[in-house]
Design a protein around this motif. Structure first.
Motif, PDB file in Angstrom:
ATOM      1  N   VAL A   1       0.839  -1.199   0.000  1.00  0.00           N
ATOM      2  CA  VAL A   1       0.000   0.000   0.000  1.00  0.00           C
ATOM      3  C   VAL A   1       0.881   1.259   0.000  1.00  0.00           C
ATOM      4  O   VAL A   1       0.543   2.263  -0.608  1.00  0.00           O
ATOM      5  CB  VAL A   1      -0.954  -0.017   1.228  1.00  0.00           C
ATOM      6  CG1 VAL A   1      -1.806   1.227   1.274  1.00  0.00           C
ATOM      7  CG2 VAL A   1      -1.826  -1.265   1.191  1.00  0.00           C
ATOM      8  N   ASP A   2       2.032   1.147   0.657  1.00  0.00           N
ATOM      9  CA  ASP A   2       2.953   2.295   0.721  1.00  0.00           C
ATOM     10  C   ASP A   2       3.977   2.279  -0.415  1.00  0.00           C
ATOM     11  O   ASP A   2       5.027   2.919  -0.318  1.00  0.00           O
ATOM     12  CB  ASP A   2       3.721   2.287   2.056  1.00  0.00           C
ATOM     13  CG  ASP A   2       2.791   2.479   3.228  1.00  0.00           C
ATOM     14  OD1 ASP A   2       1.679   3.002   2.998  1.00  0.00           O
ATOM     15  OD2 ASP A   2       3.141   2.091   4.353  1.00  0.00           O
ATOM     16  N   ALA A   3       3.691   1.525  -1.465  1.00  0.00           N
ATOM     17  CA  ALA A   3       4.658   1.368  -2.566  1.00  0.00           C
ATOM     18  C   ALA A   3       5.078   2.722  -3.139  1.00  0.00           C
ATOM     19  O   ALA A   3       4.285   3.667  -3.175  1.00  0.00           O
ATOM     20  CB  ALA A   3       4.055   0.516  -3.669  1.00  0.00           C
ATOM     21  N   GLN A   4       6.324   2.769  -3.585  1.00  0.00           N
ATOM     22  CA  GLN A   4       6.804   3.987  -4.254  1.00  0.00           C
ATOM     23  C   GLN A   4       6.447   3.883  -5.733  1.00  0.00           C
ATOM     24  O   GLN A   4       6.903   2.968  -6.426  1.00  0.00           O
ATOM     25  CB  GLN A   4       8.326   4.106  -4.080  1.00  0.00           C
ATOM     26  CG  GLN A   4       8.880   5.352  -4.747  1.00  0.00           C
ATOM     27  CD  GLN A   4      10.376   5.514  -4.499  1.00  0.00           C
ATOM     28  OE1 GLN A   4      10.913   5.054  -3.498  1.00  0.00           O
ATOM     29  NE2 GLN A   4      11.050   6.171  -5.422  1.00  0.00           N
ATOM     30  N   LEU A   5       5.595   4.809  -6.201  1.00  0.00           N
ATOM     31  CA  LEU A   5       5.200   4.789  -7.618  1.00  0.00           C
ATOM     32  C   LEU A   5       6.214   5.591  -8.420  1.00  0.00           C
ATOM     33  O   LEU A   5       6.607   6.685  -8.027  1.00  0.00           O
ATOM     34  CB  LEU A   5       3.810   5.392  -7.782  1.00  0.00           C
ATOM     35  CG  LEU A   5       2.660   4.629  -7.112  1.00  0.00           C
ATOM     36  CD1 LEU A   5       1.347   5.352  -7.353  1.00  0.00           C
ATOM     37  CD2 LEU A   5       2.560   3.209  -7.618  1.00  0.00           C
ATOM     38  N   ILE A   6       6.619   5.026  -9.543  1.00  0.00           N
ATOM     39  CA  ILE A   6       7.631   5.695 -10.367  1.00  0.00           C
ATOM     40  C   ILE A   6       7.053   5.948 -11.753  1.00  0.00           C
ATOM     41  O   ILE A   6       6.526   5.027 -12.382  1.00  0.00           O
ATOM     42  CB  ILE A   6       8.894   4.816 -10.500  1.00  0.00           C
ATOM     43  CG1 ILE A   6       9.370   4.341  -9.117  1.00  0.00           C
ATOM     44  CG2 ILE A   6       9.998   5.550 -11.221  1.00  0.00           C
ATOM     45  CD1 ILE A   6      10.129   3.048  -9.150  1.00  0.00           C
ATOM     46  N   GLU A   7       7.155   7.159 -12.190  1.00  0.00           N
ATOM     47  CA  GLU A   7       6.667   7.536 -13.519  1.00  0.00           C
ATOM     48  C   GLU A   7       7.547   6.863 -14.588  1.00  0.00           C
ATOM     49  O   GLU A   7       8.767   6.997 -14.550  1.00  0.00           O
ATOM     50  CB  GLU A   7       6.719   9.071 -13.619  1.00  0.00           C
ATOM     51  CG  GLU A   7       6.303   9.665 -14.931  1.00  0.00           C
ATOM     52  CD  GLU A   7       4.893   9.280 -15.354  1.00  0.00           C
ATOM     53  OE1 GLU A   7       3.991   9.252 -14.509  1.00  0.00           O
ATOM     54  OE2 GLU A   7       4.737   9.001 -16.554  1.00  0.00           O
ATOM     55  N   PRO A   8       6.933   6.108 -15.535  1.00  0.00           N
ATOM     56  CA  PRO A   8       7.739   5.346 -16.503  1.00  0.00           C
ATOM     57  C   PRO A   8       8.660   6.203 -17.366  1.00  0.00           C
ATOM     58  O   PRO A   8       9.692   5.714 -17.838  1.00  0.00           O
ATOM     59  CB  PRO A   8       6.689   4.661 -17.392  1.00  0.00           C
ATOM     60  CG  PRO A   8       5.423   4.728 -16.634  1.00  0.00           C
ATOM     61  CD  PRO A   8       5.497   5.885 -15.719  1.00  0.00           C
ATOM     62  N   SER A   9       8.318   7.463 -17.565  1.00  0.00           N
ATOM     63  CA  SER A   9       9.154   8.279 -18.461  1.00  0.00           C
ATOM     64  C   SER A   9      10.379   8.877 -17.763  1.00  0.00           C
ATOM     65  O   SER A   9      11.186   9.566 -18.382  1.00  0.00           O
ATOM     66  CB  SER A   9       8.298   9.407 -19.059  1.00  0.00           C
ATOM     67  OG  SER A   9       7.731  10.144 -18.009  1.00  0.00           O
TER      68      SER A   9
END
Ligand SMILES: Nc1ncnc2c1ncn2[C@@H]1O[C@H](COP(=O)(O)OP(=O)(O)OP(=O)(O)O)[C@@H](O)[C@H]1O
Length: 702
Positions: free
Chosen positions: A174-182
């Motif tokens: 739930v606390d995952a770090q989201l990374i923008e693919p670009s």
């Protein structure tokens, strides 16, 4: 005092007319008045409490004087109390209520049905209270204060969609770090400045030599985490401050392999003694070979020893490659290699059958294509591998006696504490004195999990026994409610596709599928494609049909050139597969018709098209198959041929994954196929002959 019941009935049954006493007359008069002015509350009381009316009628026929009056006086008082309570409950003065029934009745008559129903409902609560009131002690007490009013019962708000989706999920996820693919991180070439990557100058130079000048999104997030600035955190052993485990979900072709290969090489370069410190587990031999090539390319000149174990070679040969010293009882094991890349089956063989093969020195345990490997329960491999990385929980008292003892466990007999990992030192036969050797230390093994379709299944994640895990998810925000929507996608296992991929599906009759495939291949001049079928057998059949068709079609000068197709499946020997893959990479083969054997992980940069000749049955398979193209930001196309009877299932699968809007439907007109029909029929005829000859055992004309 009320008469006892038998006394009452005795007087009633005497039958002699009696003159009414004054008291009785007064009582009757009062009663008449009361009846005349009976308030609504009274009516309600009668409705709600039939015993009250019965009492009245009994009283009507009653014959006694003062005693009776006393009873009724008490009842009057009680009725008064009830009436006043009801009045209070209804927030109206008791007096007003007495006059209401007439008015009320009149209104009720004029009211429509629905209104009347409401009035009856409104009236219901007082009748219940009146019933309660009748059970109060019979004493002329002052009117009780109004009962407190409670709020009406109401349903709680239903949990939101995201709350439901996140329920039961690992907190770390739930606390995952989201990374923008670009996201991209340019790599400075020289000097101390690593651009925030944590990479050494030597490594940056090596990357440049390999044509890599910037880091992809997943690498940008993962490298600084795995290569902390604090050099102490890069040590080979971290018994007092063990590293956090890592789970990574990133699209196919986004560079996950480098995201673990680079930190492993950087950290292990500083090791002094060769021990097995990095173990990479992959589902297939082809992937093992591919990852080995990456390690070798990037680890060039570092002196790290890399080996593979896949069963390609004999067990004895592999053992000789892995173990340096085969003498008995080396508690710290012995290793010729720093990095081992293997399949789970062969790993288990060495774990159970190779002397001095130990995982106690592991600094990294990488499980690539983790969801696929976690689904394999082969010999319960995961539990055994994890157990081998952890120090056994053996209490001091359970230790064998010092010195050689004939009945001591095998690993303690004449054991040499040559190179025990810090977390395993307590196994030594030493006096039970608290000291550095006996104090609790943790395994330094850091687990790294990777997949484009990483499982969110809490059960499977729990089996990994992760240590304070950190999740990295490469996923683009998809709407204005970005953060929440993206998090929901993560929780619901909605996987991200490469942005450079275009996806199409075609619905057709089963019998027309080959013709449609030929049309697509020739129409789009496809020369670098993977065509996926459902089984090894269908790959061979399709290749045969393509060969017959191409012979017929191009012999008449049609098409831009003969398409060379080759089957690639588990039916082939290892050496054959290797040769075919090399030829395909060298573009000597145009079309590789394959089973799902290479649907995962295989990286062939020039693949421009993926054709799902047989539609995949689940979304994970679809993601990995189409992910063989559009890698590392290159453009790629995926076509899926869907038979008419499968169309509904396919669309449902896409909708469930929220992916239907990305997959465009393509229609091919019958007229566009007409130029190929004749050659197709011819090829089918040759196929029939070919398989008839194969069945009869006669030598084929082909
Ligand atoms: N920073 C980079 N710059 C240029 N190319 C890169 C970079 N990182 C990786 N690549 C290349 O991208 C390709 C895909 O990388 P990789 O095989 O690691 O993808 P992946 O995420 O593991 O995909 P899959 O999920 O299909 O296994 C490889 O050819 C690799 O060399």
């Amino acid at each position: 005092m009320p008469l006892p019941t038998n006394a009452k009935s005795a007087t009633a049954s005497s039958g002699a007319p009696k003159s009414k006493t004054k008291a009785k007359q007064r009582y009757l008069k009062q009663k008449k008045d009361r009846k005349r002015l009976r308030p609504k509350g009274g009516a309600l009381l009668a409705n709600g409490n039939p015993t009250a009316e019965a009492q009245d009628s009994e009283d009507d026929g009653g014959d006694d004087g003062d005693d009776v009056e006393m009873v009724n006086v008490e009842e009057d008082a009680e009725e008064e109390i009830i009436t006043s309570r009801i009045a209070a409950r209804l927030d109206t003065p008791a007096q007003t209520k007495e006059k209401r029934p007439k008015k009320r009745r009149k209104v009720e008559l004029d009211e429509p049905e629905s209104e009347r129903a409401r009035t009856v409902d409104d009236a219901r609560p007082p009748s219940t209270e009146a019933r309660n009131a009748s059970s109060l002690p019979r004493s002329p007490s002052p009117p009780a204060p109004a009962l407190p009013s409670f709020p009406l019962p109401a349903l709680p708000n239903p949990p939101s969609k995201s709350d439901l989706a996140l329920q039961g999920l690992d907190k770390a996820l739930v606390d995952a770090q989201l990374i923008e693919p670009s996201t991209l991180l340019p790599l400075p070439l020289e000097g101390e400045d690593d651009g925030g990557s944590g990479l050494s100058e030597g490594m940056r130079k090596r990357l440049k030599e390999l044509g890599i000048t910037e880091l992809f999104a997943v690498q940008t997030a993962l490298l600084p985490f795995l290569l902390p600035r604090d050099r102490r955190q890069r040590a080979a052993y971290l018994p007092y401050n063990p590293p956090r485990d890592v789970c990574v979900s990133a699209p196919t072709g986004s560079g996950k392999t480098l995201a673990y290969v680079l930190p492993i090489i950087e950290i292990l370069t500083s090791r002094v003694v060769t021990q097995l410190r990095a173990l990479v587990v992959l589902p297939t031999r082809d992937l093992v070979n591919q990852v080995r090539e990456t390690f070798e390319a990037l680890g060039k000149g570092r002196g790290l020893k890399i080996a593979t174990a896949t069963g390609q070679h004999s067990f004895a040969h592999e053992q000789s490659q892995l173990i340096a010293d085969k003498s008995l009882g080396l508690m710290g094991g012995s290793s010729k290699v720093d990095i081992l890349i293997c399949t789970p089956g062969r790993l288990m063989d060495h774990l159970t059958g190779t002397k001095n093969f130990t995982l106690q020195h592991l600094r990294f345990l990488v499980i690539d294509e983790a969801d696929r490997l976690l689904a394999q329960s082969f010999q319960d491999w995961l539990a055994q591998v994890l157990a081998a990385t952890r120090p056994p929980q053996r209490a001091l008292s359970e230790r064998p006696p010092r010195g050689p003892a004939s009945d001591a466990p095998r690993d303690f007999v004449a054991s040499t504490p040559d190179s025990l990992a810090p977390a395993f030192l307590h196994l030594l036969s030493i006096p039970d004195i608290p000291c550095f050797l006996t104090e609790k230390k943790e395994s330094s093994c850091q687990k790294l999990l990777f997949s484009a379709t990483l499982t969110r299944d809490p059960g499977k994640i729990a089996a990994l026994d992760l240590r304070n895990p950190k999740y990295f998810v490469v996923q683009g925000a998809r709407s204005t409610d970005e953060e929440d929507a993206s998090m929901l996608d993560v929780a619901m296992e909605k996987f991200t596709m490469p942005e450079s991929l275009s996806e199409t599906f075609l619905v057709c009759e089963t019998a027309r599928k080959p013709l449609l495939l030929f049309h697509l291949l020739h129409e789009h001049n496809v020369t670098n494609a993977l065509v996926f079928t459902k089984s090894a057998e269908s790959t061979a059949r399709l290749v045969q049909l393509i060969t017959f068709f191409e012979a017929a079609y191009t012999s008449q000068g049609k098409g831009s050139g003969t398409i060379i197709a080759q089957a690639y499946s588990s039916d082939l020997a290892n050496s054959e597969r290797k040769t075919i893959l090399e030829k395909f990479k060298a573009q000597q083969i145009h079309i590789l018709v394959c089973s799902d054997l290479i649907s995962r992980g295989i990286d062939i940069s020039h693949v421009t098209h993926v054709v799902n000749y047989d539609a995949p049955v689940d979304m994970r398979k679809y993601v990995h198959r189409v992910g063989r193209t559009a890698r590392a930001g290159r453009a790629g196309h995926a076509w899926t041929l869907v038979e008419e009877q499968e169309a509904r299932y396919f669309k449902t699968m896409m909708r469930a994954a929220d992916h239907m809007d990305k997959v465009k439907r393509m229609k091919v007109k019958e007229a566009d196929l007409s130029s190929m029909t004749q050659h197709f029929e011819h090829a089918l005829g040759r196929m029939r002959d070919f398989y008839a000859a194969a069945r009869s055992g006669a030598p084929s004309a082909e």
